[in-house]
Design an enzyme around this catalytic site. Structure first.
Site, short mmCIF file in Angstrom:
data_model
loop_
_atom_site.label_atom_id
_atom_site.label_comp_id
_atom_site.label_asym_id
_atom_site.label_seq_id
_atom_site.Cartn_x
_atom_site.Cartn_y
_atom_site.Cartn_z
N ASP A 260 14.16 60.17 -101.74
CA ASP A 260 13.92 61.35 -102.37
C ASP A 260 12.37 61.22 -102.48
O ASP A 260 11.63 60.23 -103.04
CB ASP A 260 14.51 61.17 -103.73
N SER B 36 2.31 75.43 -93.43
CA SER B 36 3.09 76.69 -93.26
C SER B 36 1.84 77.73 -93.02
O SER B 36 0.76 77.41 -93.44
CB SER B 36 3.88 77.15 -94.47
N TYR C 9 5.19 78.14 -103.46
CA TYR C 9 5.31 77.55 -102.29
C TYR C 9 3.94 77.70 -101.66
O TYR C 9 3.28 76.83 -100.75
CB TYR C 9 6.49 78.34 -101.49
N LYS D 22 1.32 74.61 -100.39
CA LYS D 22 0.96 74.41 -98.90
C LYS D 22 -0.54 74.57 -98.81
O LYS D 22 -1.26 74.02 -97.96
CB LYS D 22 1.62 75.56 -98.06
#
Length: 273
Positions: free
Chosen positions: A75, A156, A169, A173
């Site tokens: 994890d 990304s 998100y 990134k």
């Protein structure tokens, strides 16, 4: 066989249709022994079974690899679990030369006003803090070994540009860019390179969910949504898992020995900076 004799860890690599599995297979094809790591099973609301790599799937991917692949349940939100993963690579394969921070949450997508504190923390904890734990654990082992190394973060296109319904998100990134630049400066003198790979949309298992989600939001069929996406990409198609995997393999090789602190676009020309 640019990576012959190297040992690589790839986090978030336990889904058959995922980027992590493609990266692991490419590294193995170039000669590396690869540790397939994933969370192994759902642990809370942020890690639903449909979006994570289970133990059986991890083992099947590892079994398909040459050069002594193994698995390790980790994890990435837990620094001790991440350190244990790094230790496993050394104990099982004799070294740790390559670390790929691929684990990520890209399935919590909501309008700004609907994002809860738990949503925000879930994404940041995995995508950014988890990558930091991985970078730190890998660096500790690589520094102790004294022979350099390669650390690659899967960022990304969202590390360069903003996207609706992806506030956490995109923030996570973008954060990887700063983390990578700072770590590259600190570790460069030890022969350890740190880089990001920044793919545009890739239709993995997660990518297929995103296609359906955003097509519905825009009132389009998935087919029309995908056609519109391809039309805005200079090379005329979305990314493939192999495109990202090839970039990672390059950055992990001696061919990229003088490249560090970079965030490499793999976007078919869609992301220009």
């Amino acid at each position: 066989m640019r990576l012959a004799g190297k040992v690589a860890v790839v986090t978030g690599a336990g889904r058959e249709a995922g980027l992590g599995a493609a990266i692991a297979r490419r590294l193995a094809a170039e000669g590396a022994a690869v540790v397939i790591s994933d969370i192994g099973g759902s642990r809370d609301a942020a890690t639903p079974e449909a979006m994570i790599g289970g133990t059986a799937e991890m083992q099947a991917i590892a079994a398909s690899l040459p050069h002594g692949g193994s698995t390790f349940v980790c994890d990435v939100r837990d620094p001790e679990s991440v350190r244990a993963l790094a230790d496993h690579a050394v104990a099982a394969h004799g070294s740790l030369d390559i670390w790929v921070n691929n684990a990520g949450i890209g399935y919590i997508m909501k309008p700004l006003e609907e994002v809860s504190p738990d949503d925000w923390r879930a994404v940041i904890d995995v995508n950014l803090t988890g990558a930091w734990f991985g970078l730190q654990a890998a660096a500790e082992v690589m520094l102790r070994q004294g022979k350099g190394g390669r650390i690659v973060n899967i960022a990304s296109q969202a590390a360069k540009s903003g996207f609706p319904h992806a506030q956490a998100y995109t923030a996570s990134k973008h954060g990887l860019v700063g983390l990578t630049r700072s770590a590259a400066i600190e570790l460069g003198g030890h022969g350890i390179t740190v880089n990001n790979v920044c793919p545009n949309h890739v239709t993995t298992g997660l990518g297929a969910w995103q296609n359906a989600h955003f097509a519905e939001l825009q009132g389009k069929t998935v087919e029309q949504y995908m056609a519109d996406m391809a039309a805005r990409i200079p090379l005329g198609r979305p990314g493939l898992p192999g495109d990202t995997a090839a970039a990672v393999a390059f950055l992990c090789s001696d061919d990229a020995a003088y490249i560090t602190g970079e965030s490499m676009n793999v976007s078919g020309g869609e992301e220009p900076h």
